[in-house]
Design an enzyme around this catalytic site. Structure first.
Site, PDB file in Angstrom:
ATOM      1  N   ASP A   8      -4.076   1.465 -12.027  1.00 54.41           N
ATOM      2  CA  ASP A   8      -5.427   0.961 -12.276  1.00 54.41           C
ATOM      3  C   ASP A   8      -6.434   2.084 -12.022  1.00 54.41           C
ATOM      4  O   ASP A   8      -6.044   3.250 -11.835  1.00 54.41           O
ATOM      5  CB  ASP A   8      -5.718  -0.325 -11.470  1.00 54.41           C
ATOM      6  CG  ASP A   8      -5.909  -0.073  -9.978  1.00 54.41           C
ATOM      7  OD1 ASP A   8      -5.766   1.090  -9.536  1.00 54.41           O
ATOM      8  OD2 ASP A   8      -6.198  -1.035  -9.256  1.00 54.41           O
ATOM      9  N   HIS A   9      -7.719   1.737 -11.984  1.00 53.06           N
ATOM     10  CA  HIS A   9      -8.782   2.757 -11.884  1.00 53.06           C
ATOM     11  C   HIS A   9      -8.736   3.554 -10.583  1.00 53.06           C
ATOM     12  O   HIS A   9      -9.227   4.670 -10.526  1.00 53.06           O
ATOM     13  CB  HIS A   9     -10.150   2.076 -12.021  1.00 53.06           C
ATOM     14  CG  HIS A   9     -10.365   0.948 -11.056  1.00 53.06           C
ATOM     15  ND1 HIS A   9      -9.737  -0.274 -11.201  1.00 53.06           N
ATOM     16  CD2 HIS A   9     -11.103   0.851  -9.921  1.00 53.06           C
ATOM     17  CE1 HIS A   9     -10.102  -1.074 -10.212  1.00 53.06           C
ATOM     18  NE2 HIS A   9     -10.923  -0.413  -9.415  1.00 53.06           N
ATOM     19  N   CYS A  65      -1.586   1.319  -7.691  1.00 55.23           N
ATOM     20  CA  CYS A  65      -2.951   0.785  -7.646  1.00 55.23           C
ATOM     21  C   CYS A  65      -3.520   1.163  -6.282  1.00 55.23           C
ATOM     22  O   CYS A  65      -3.097   2.165  -5.701  1.00 55.23           O
ATOM     23  CB  CYS A  65      -2.989  -0.727  -7.937  1.00 55.23           C
ATOM     24  SG  CYS A  65      -2.154  -1.785  -6.748  1.00 55.23           S
ATOM     25  N   GLY A  66      -4.468   0.399  -5.749  1.00 53.27           N
ATOM     26  CA  GLY A  66      -5.045   0.767  -4.464  1.00 53.27           C
ATOM     27  C   GLY A  66      -4.034   0.680  -3.337  1.00 53.27           C
ATOM     28  O   GLY A  66      -3.873   1.600  -2.537  1.00 53.27           O
ATOM     29  N   THR A  67      -3.326  -0.452  -3.293  1.00 56.42           N
ATOM     30  CA  THR A  67      -2.300  -0.664  -2.266  1.00 56.42           C
ATOM     31  C   THR A  67      -0.881  -0.665  -2.819  1.00 56.42           C
ATOM     32  O   THR A  67       0.078  -0.600  -2.043  1.00 56.42           O
ATOM     33  CB  THR A  67      -2.512  -2.039  -1.603  1.00 56.42           C
ATOM     34  OG1 THR A  67      -2.440  -3.038  -2.631  1.00 56.42           O
ATOM     35  CG2 THR A  67      -3.851  -2.110  -0.880  1.00 56.42           C
ATOM     36  N   HIS A  98      20.192  -0.340  -2.192  1.00 57.03           N
ATOM     37  CA  HIS A  98      20.599  -1.691  -1.770  1.00 57.03           C
ATOM     38  C   HIS A  98      20.040  -2.805  -2.653  1.00 57.03           C
ATOM     39  O   HIS A  98      20.686  -3.837  -2.813  1.00 57.03           O
ATOM     40  CB  HIS A  98      20.142  -1.949  -0.328  1.00 57.03           C
ATOM     41  CG  HIS A  98      20.937  -1.180   0.688  1.00 57.03           C
ATOM     42  ND1 HIS A  98      20.825  -1.405   2.044  1.00 57.03           N
ATOM     43  CD2 HIS A  98      21.845  -0.188   0.547  1.00 57.03           C
ATOM     44  CE1 HIS A  98      21.645  -0.584   2.699  1.00 57.03           C
ATOM     45  NE2 HIS A  98      22.266   0.177   1.812  1.00 57.03           N
ATOM     46  N   ASN A  99      18.851  -2.608  -3.188  1.00 52.71           N
ATOM     47  CA  ASN A  99      18.189  -3.689  -3.929  1.00 52.71           C
ATOM     48  C   ASN A  99      18.128  -3.436  -5.430  1.00 52.71           C
ATOM     49  O   ASN A  99      17.584  -4.255  -6.173  1.00 52.71           O
ATOM     50  CB  ASN A  99      16.764  -3.909  -3.397  1.00 52.71           C
ATOM     51  CG  ASN A  99      16.699  -3.936  -1.883  1.00 52.71           C
ATOM     52  OD1 ASN A  99      16.127  -3.040  -1.252  1.00 52.71           O
ATOM     53  ND2 ASN A  99      17.321  -4.927  -1.261  1.00 52.71           N
ATOM     54  N   HIS A 133      25.939  -5.385  -1.817  1.00 56.43           N
ATOM     55  CA  HIS A 133      24.531  -5.354  -2.247  1.00 56.43           C
ATOM     56  C   HIS A 133      24.392  -5.949  -3.652  1.00 56.43           C
ATOM     57  O   HIS A 133      23.381  -6.572  -3.965  1.00 56.43           O
ATOM     58  CB  HIS A 133      23.994  -3.925  -2.219  1.00 56.43           C
ATOM     59  CG  HIS A 133      24.117  -3.282  -0.867  1.00 56.43           C
ATOM     60  ND1 HIS A 133      23.474  -3.781   0.231  1.00 56.43           N
ATOM     61  CD2 HIS A 133      24.842  -2.211  -0.445  1.00 56.43           C
ATOM     62  CE1 HIS A 133      23.783  -3.039   1.289  1.00 56.43           C
ATOM     63  NE2 HIS A 133      24.611  -2.074   0.898  1.00 56.43           N
TER      64      HIS A 133
END
Ligand code: RB5
Length: 155
Positions: A8-9, A65-67, A98-99, A133
């Site tokens: 994003d921005h 993005c920000g977070t 694992h995921n 897994h």
């Protein structure tokens, strides 16, 4: 290897640096945007990258993005996507091993560019281990496809 990347921005500059970093390593990058600092709705790029990953057009995706939270939430709404938001390389590596994460996400307001480079390097270099897994990742897919989980009703 071919990866899609979106942002994003908040993350335009970090995205550009990550593209340059990975292209230097011979990875083909598909940039879905945004390239503008104008306010931008993160679900759009989250969805675009997730769609490409789910359709097998690319080998994986990177979202910023920000977070890293909103954009990964958007991606995880697309069936077949396992987007993991993280702030350090250990989780990034284990999310693949694992995921079987097929998208890695992080926050441009949370980490610096050097940590971001370490995250993508560890994630790109890791391989899914399968085995026990794989059984657990299959359960994630079962929840996604059926909105239920047989194993939760056993015992
Ligand atoms: C934009 O202000 C911010 O909300 C976004 O970049 C992201 O952090 C959302 O999860």
């Amino acid at each position: 290897m071919k990866l899609a990347i979106g942002n994003d921005h908040v993350a335009v500059e970090m995205k550009k640096e990550i593209i340059a970093h990975l292209e230097q390593k011979g990875i083909e990058m598909v940039d879905v945007g945004t390239g503008s600092p104008e306010s931008f709705h993160y679900p759009i790029s989250g969805y675009k990258v997730a769609r490409m990953v789910a359709d097998g057009e690319v080998d994986g995706g990177i979202l910023i993005c920000g977070t890293g939270v909103g954009i990964s939430l958007a991606a995880n709404k697309v069936k077949g996507v396992r987007a993991c938001v993280c702030s350090e390389p250990y989780t990034a590596k284990l999310s693949k091993m694992h995921n079987n994460s097929n998208i890695i996400a992080f926050g441009a307001r949370v980490i610096g560019i050097e940590t971001a480079k370490m995250i993508v390097d560890e994630w790109v270099g890791a391989e899914f281990e399968g085995g026990r897994h794989g059984t657990r990742v299959d359960m994630l897919t079962e929840i996604e496809q059926t909105q239920d989980l047989k194993a939760a009703h056993e015992g």
